[in-house]
Design a protein around this motif. Structure first.
Motif, short mmCIF file in Angstrom:
data_model
loop_
_atom_site.label_atom_id
_atom_site.label_comp_id
_atom_site.label_asym_id
_atom_site.label_seq_id
_atom_site.Cartn_x
_atom_site.Cartn_y
_atom_site.Cartn_z
N PHE A 119 0.82 -1.20 0.00
CA PHE A 119 0.00 0.00 0.00
C PHE A 119 0.86 1.25 0.00
CE2 PHE A 119 -1.97 -3.46 2.27
CZ PHE A 119 -3.22 -3.54 1.68
N THR A 120 0.42 2.24 -0.76
CA THR A 120 1.00 3.57 -0.72
C THR A 120 -0.03 4.48 -0.07
OG1 THR A 120 2.23 3.16 -2.76
CG2 THR A 120 1.91 5.47 -2.11
N VAL A 121 0.32 5.06 1.07
CA VAL A 121 -0.60 5.91 1.80
C VAL A 121 -0.74 7.25 1.07
CG1 VAL A 121 -1.01 7.11 3.98
CG2 VAL A 121 -0.07 4.79 3.98
N ILE A 150 -7.55 6.39 6.64
CA ILE A 150 -6.39 6.29 5.75
C ILE A 150 -6.89 5.95 4.36
CG2 ILE A 150 -4.21 5.10 5.32
CD1 ILE A 150 -4.24 4.32 8.33
N THR A 151 -6.46 6.71 3.35
CA THR A 151 -6.73 6.35 1.96
C THR A 151 -5.43 5.88 1.33
OG1 THR A 151 -6.42 8.61 1.17
CG2 THR A 151 -8.67 7.95 1.72
N VAL A 152 -5.55 4.87 0.47
CA VAL A 152 -4.36 4.22 -0.08
C VAL A 152 -4.55 3.86 -1.55
CG1 VAL A 152 -3.70 3.23 2.15
CG2 VAL A 152 -5.09 1.88 0.55
N ASN A 153 -3.43 3.68 -2.22
CA ASN A 153 -3.35 2.94 -3.47
C ASN A 153 -2.79 1.57 -3.11
OD1 ASN A 153 -4.31 4.91 -5.22
ND2 ASN A 153 -2.27 5.72 -5.65
N GLY A 203 -8.47 2.52 -2.04
CA GLY A 203 -9.37 2.22 -0.95
C GLY A 203 -9.15 3.08 0.26
N SER A 204 -9.92 2.75 1.31
CA SER A 204 -9.78 3.47 2.56
C SER A 204 -10.00 2.52 3.73
CB SER A 204 -10.80 4.62 2.63
OG SER A 204 -12.11 4.11 2.56
N GLU A 205 -9.44 2.90 4.85
CA GLU A 205 -9.55 2.13 6.08
C GLU A 205 -9.88 3.10 7.20
OE1 GLU A 205 -6.98 -1.08 8.67
OE2 GLU A 205 -5.91 0.34 7.41
N ILE A 206 -10.84 2.73 8.03
CA ILE A 206 -11.18 3.52 9.21
C ILE A 206 -10.76 2.70 10.42
CG2 ILE A 206 -13.01 4.61 10.55
CD1 ILE A 206 -14.59 4.76 7.87
N ILE A 207 -9.83 3.24 11.19
CA ILE A 207 -9.34 2.57 12.40
C ILE A 207 -10.00 3.26 13.59
CG2 ILE A 207 -7.34 1.91 13.76
CD1 ILE A 207 -5.67 2.29 11.15
N VAL A 210 -12.49 -1.09 9.74
CA VAL A 210 -13.30 -1.46 8.58
C VAL A 210 -12.58 -0.87 7.37
CG1 VAL A 210 -14.82 0.55 8.82
CG2 VAL A 210 -15.60 -1.44 7.54
N ALA A 211 -12.50 -1.67 6.30
CA ALA A 211 -11.79 -1.22 5.09
C ALA A 211 -12.60 -1.58 3.85
CB ALA A 211 -10.41 -1.87 5.02
N MET A 212 -12.40 -0.81 2.80
CA MET A 212 -13.04 -1.08 1.52
C MET A 212 -12.13 -0.60 0.40
SD MET A 212 -15.83 1.74 2.43
CE MET A 212 -15.38 1.47 4.12
N ASP A 213 -12.17 -1.34 -0.71
CA ASP A 213 -11.40 -0.91 -1.87
C ASP A 213 -12.01 -1.50 -3.14
OD1 ASP A 213 -10.54 -3.56 -2.06
OD2 ASP A 213 -8.55 -3.15 -1.31
N THR A 214 -11.66 -0.88 -4.26
CA THR A 214 -12.09 -1.34 -5.58
C THR A 214 -10.91 -1.23 -6.51
OG1 THR A 214 -14.37 -0.61 -5.22
CG2 THR A 214 -13.68 -0.92 -7.50
#
Length: 147
Positions: free
Chosen positions: A27-29, A41-44, A61-65, A72-76
C-alpha cells in the motif's frame, strides 16, 4: 402470443466453480486524517494474486481505524491476468473488518472483459499484516459465467 416467448433464448449461468489462492499486497498511503477519534487512511494498493487468479490487482481504498484498534476497510480495483488459465480483466471490490494486524472480509467480482466476459462471483478472504504497508492472505470465490 405465446410463440415469441417460447423461441426467446433464456439466459442462464454455467455451473459455479470455486477459485482459491493467495495474495500479497502493498500500500501507498495517500492521506491520513482523524475524525471523532477515528483514523481514516486512503491508499493505493498493488496486489499480486496466485492460485486460480494469476495476475495483479491495482486498487484504491480506505480504512477507518477505531480507537479500540478495530477497523473497517473497503477498496475497488482492476485485476489483470488469468482466472483458471483464461485471460482478461475484471473488477474486484472488497470489504473487510478486523482488529490489529488481522482481518477478514468478502469481495465481489464483476465487470469482466476479454475471454473472462460475463464472469462474476463473490467470496471470502482473510489477511494479516506483514509490515506497516503490506499484507498477505488467502481467498476463495465462487464464480459464475453467463452462458
Amino acid at each position: 402470443m405465446a410463440l415469441p416467448l417460447l423461441i426467446t433464448p433464456l439466459a442462464h449461468a454455467t455451473p459455479p466453480t470455486t477459485a482459491t489462492g493467495t495474495f500479497t499486497a502493498s500500500f501507498t498511503v495517500l492521506t491520513v486524517t482523524t475524525a471523532g477519534g477515528n483514523t481514516i487512511i486512503t491508499v493505493n494498493e498493488t496486489a499480486t494474486l496466485t492460485g486460480s487468479f494469476v495476475g495483479t490487482r491495482i486498487a484504491q481504498g480506505s480504512e477507518i481505524i477505531h480507537p479500540d484498534g478495530s477497523f473497517v476497510a473497503m477498496d475497488t480495483g482492476t485485476f489483470t491476468g488469468t482466472v483458471n488459465g483464461v485471460p482478461g480483466t475484471l473488477v474486484i471490490t472488497g470489504h473487510s473488518t478486523g482488529s490489529g494486524a488481522t482481518g477478514a472480509g468478502s469481495f465481489v467480482v464483476n465487470q469482466a472483459t476479454g475471454a473472462l466476459a460475463d464472469m462474476h462471483g463473490l467470496g471470502p478472504f482473510e489477511f494479516s499484516a506483514t509490515g506497516p504497508t503490506s499484507t498477505t492472505g488467502t481467498y476463495s470465490v465462487t464464480l459464475h459465467t453467463n452462458a
